[in-house]
Design a protein around this motif. Structure first.
Motif, PDB file in Angstrom:
ATOM      1  N   ALA A 133      20.400  56.302  24.200  1.00  0.00           N
ATOM      2  CA  ALA A 133      19.866  56.357  22.833  1.00  0.00           C
ATOM      3  C   ALA A 133      20.939  56.811  21.854  1.00  0.00           C
ATOM      4  O   ALA A 133      21.027  56.281  20.725  1.00  0.00           O
ATOM      5  N   PHE A 134      21.765  57.773  22.238  1.00  0.00           N
ATOM      6  CA  PHE A 134      22.842  58.248  21.371  1.00  0.00           C
ATOM      7  C   PHE A 134      23.835  57.121  21.100  1.00  0.00           C
ATOM      8  O   PHE A 134      24.303  56.935  19.967  1.00  0.00           O
ATOM      9  N   TYR A 135      24.142  56.317  22.151  1.00  0.00           N
ATOM     10  CA  TYR A 135      25.073  55.193  21.988  1.00  0.00           C
ATOM     11  C   TYR A 135      24.503  54.163  21.019  1.00  0.00           C
ATOM     12  O   TYR A 135      25.230  53.654  20.147  1.00  0.00           O
ATOM     13  N   GLU A 136      23.196  53.830  21.146  1.00  0.00           N
ATOM     14  CA  GLU A 136      22.622  52.814  20.293  1.00  0.00           C
ATOM     15  C   GLU A 136      22.534  53.239  18.834  1.00  0.00           C
ATOM     16  O   GLU A 136      22.475  52.385  17.930  1.00  0.00           O
ATOM     17  N   GLU A 137      22.561  54.546  18.566  1.00  0.00           N
ATOM     18  CA  GLU A 137      22.491  55.045  17.193  1.00  0.00           C
ATOM     19  C   GLU A 137      23.877  55.165  16.545  1.00  0.00           C
ATOM     20  O   GLU A 137      23.957  55.501  15.366  1.00  0.00           O
ATOM     21  N   LEU A 138      24.945  54.962  17.319  1.00  0.00           N
ATOM     22  CA  LEU A 138      26.297  55.058  16.749  1.00  0.00           C
ATOM     23  C   LEU A 138      26.513  53.973  15.681  1.00  0.00           C
ATOM     24  O   LEU A 138      25.995  52.855  15.808  1.00  0.00           O
TER      25      LEU A 138
ATOM     26  N   GLU B  36      34.700  56.106  19.417  1.00  0.00           N
ATOM     27  CA  GLU B  36      34.659  55.620  18.048  1.00  0.00           C
ATOM     28  C   GLU B  36      35.951  54.867  17.735  1.00  0.00           C
ATOM     29  O   GLU B  36      36.963  55.025  18.419  1.00  0.00           O
TER      30      GLU B  36
ATOM     31  N   THR C  92      18.843  59.622  27.291  1.00  0.00           N
ATOM     32  CA  THR C  92      19.319  60.348  26.103  1.00  0.00           C
ATOM     33  C   THR C  92      20.687  59.840  25.677  1.00  0.00           C
ATOM     34  O   THR C  92      20.937  59.605  24.482  1.00  0.00           O
TER      35      THR C  92
ATOM     36  N   ASN D 104      27.928  47.525  19.314  1.00  0.00           N
ATOM     37  CA  ASN D 104      26.575  47.757  19.816  1.00  0.00           C
ATOM     38  C   ASN D 104      25.595  46.887  19.029  1.00  0.00           C
ATOM     39  O   ASN D 104      26.014  46.029  18.240  1.00  0.00           O
ATOM     40  N   LYS D 105      24.308  47.116  19.224  1.00  0.00           N
ATOM     41  CA  LYS D 105      23.307  46.288  18.547  1.00  0.00           C
ATOM     42  C   LYS D 105      23.364  46.444  17.034  1.00  0.00           C
ATOM     43  O   LYS D 105      22.983  45.533  16.303  1.00  0.00           O
ATOM     44  N   LYS D 106      23.844  47.585  16.557  1.00  0.00           N
ATOM     45  CA  LYS D 106      23.977  47.813  15.121  1.00  0.00           C
ATOM     46  C   LYS D 106      25.286  47.265  14.567  1.00  0.00           C
ATOM     47  O   LYS D 106      25.609  47.480  13.404  1.00  0.00           O
TER      48      LYS D 106
ATOM     49  N   THR E 216      28.270  48.166  15.203  1.00  0.00           N
ATOM     50  CA  THR E 216      29.267  49.199  14.931  1.00  0.00           C
ATOM     51  C   THR E 216      30.500  48.930  15.780  1.00  0.00           C
ATOM     52  O   THR E 216      30.395  48.649  16.979  1.00  0.00           O
TER      53      THR E 216
END
Length: 398
Positions: free
Chosen positions: A393-398, A63, A390, A44-46, A48
């Protein structure tokens, strides 16, 4: 042990076609959490490390250390457009207020991911559209063809059962025929022995009569000698001794003659009874054999070289098809229940006998999920709750 168990269970499904077996296998396999999921490593953008799971229902996000339970999901009904540029994958949602779903994957995998997404999305949307008249006709024809094949398979199975029953009946008839023939042979053998014994007895009787005649002659001679001596009034000691010896010999011969006659009479009675019994046994055995052969030839029993099959069924009609459908449904429910019991027993035995391996992570995750009362479908229902925003947003915070 497992090989023997599998052979027994395999025999339970005798008569099932290959298509039916594959369908039954897929009905069980589709409930597995990882069934029909194509996994691709993404970020993802982070940045991960995650897994993208492309399925027939939508896109799942996993995961890195858990391919069993997705963290979130995006159904195909929410997805509008899919594209990629180099390593960047962009998915647009039906909800225009939601941001794009962006992930990064290895460059060589983007084309494969796109093809899988487009194919699954098209199939998903096609399944939810009403069938055209042509498709409805094709489905109806396919259903009728399936039922026709099922009726034909049932007919063949019934004929096979009747053929096997006829084979068993024929084997039993042949066995009875051999048994009756053996009884006739034994009866003839006993009759032959009895007749030979009767002939021997007759020969012995003639010998005994000759011996009796000889003994009678000797007894008569002794009696005449005794009378002669008594008339001559011979009183010498030697003549008395000679007279007594002759008298004893005559008495002994007479007693022996009586004893031999009694023995011959008893033996003759015994052999006569054996001869009568042998002739009766021969008569009964021949009557059984003739009765059996007459029943076979007149058709009361199936011939030894033919099979009695039921007449062909008439052309199937709607009522017949509905009965066949209902019968098939009842049989399927019974088989499913039995198969489920077998699978439960097998799982219990596996859990007892299984040796824990260091890398059995998915097994432990599945056991934890089962203890929590979750399965594939309950997990997906829970993950679909909430809006697209929602979940994104949960996916992008993983």
């Amino acid at each position: 042990m497992w090989e023997e168990r599998i052979k027994i269970w395999y025999a339970d499904h005798k008569g099932m076609s290959r298509d039916e077996a594959e369908m039954e296998y897929l009905k069980i396999a589709q409930d597995l959490d990882m069934y029909g999921v194509n996994y691709f490593a993404i970020n993802n953008k982070k940045e991960t490390d995650l897994y993208l799971g492309v399925t027939a229902l939508g896109l799942n996000i996993y995961e890195k250390d858990n391919k069993l339970t997705p963290k979130t999901t995006f159904p195909w009904s929410e997805i509008k457009h899919i594209s990629f540029d180099d390593k960047k994958f962009v998915i647009k949602f039906v909800d225009k207020s939601a941001n794009n779903f962006i992930f990064f994957s290895p460059k060589g995998m983007n084309k494969l991911i796109l093809d899988l997404c487009i194919g699954n999305h098209d199939l998903y949307m096609r399944r939810r559209k009403p069938d055209t008249m042509e498709v409805q006709q094709m489905k109806a024809q396919a259903k009728e063809e399936k039922l026709r094949r099922q009726i034909e398979r049932n007919k063949l199975a019934r004929e096979k059962q009747l053929r096997e029953a006829a084979e068993r009946e024929r084997a039993a008839m042949e066995q009875r025929l051999l048994q009756y023939q053996e009884e006739v042979r034994l009866a003839n053998e006993a009759l032959r022995r009895s007749e030979e014994t009767a002939e021997l007895l007759a020969e012995k009787g003639r010998v005994a009569e000759e011996e009796a005649s000889l003994l009678a002659q000797k007894a008569a001679d002794a009696e005449r000698e005794n009378a002669r001596l008594r008339l001559s009034n011979i009183r010498t000691e030697e003549e008395k001794v000679h007279l007594e010896r002759k008298t004893r010999e005559a008495e002994f011969l007479t007693a022996r003659l009586v004893e031999e006659s009694e023995k011959r009479a008893a033996e003759a009675e015994r052999l006569k009874a054996e001869l009568v019994a042998a002739r009766l046994a021969e008569k009964q055995a021949k009557e059984k054999l003739l009765n059996f052969l007459s029943r076979t030839s007149t058709g009361s029993l199936p011939p030894l070289n033919s099979y009695q099959l039921v007449p062909d069924d008439p052309d199937p009609h709607i009522h017949r098809l509905s009965l066949e459908i209902e019968k098939e449904r009842v049989e399927y429910l019974a088989k499913s229940k039995h198969l489920q019991q077998q699978l439960d027993e097998l799982r219990c035995e596996f859990s007892v006998l299984r040796v824990e391996q260091p890398g059995a992570t998915l097994d432990r995750l599945h056991e934890a999920q089962a203890r929590a009362g979750d399965d594939k479908y309950s997990t997906l229902r829970r993950l679909k709750q909430g809006s697209t925003k929602t979940r994104l947003a949960f996916y992008e915070e993983l």
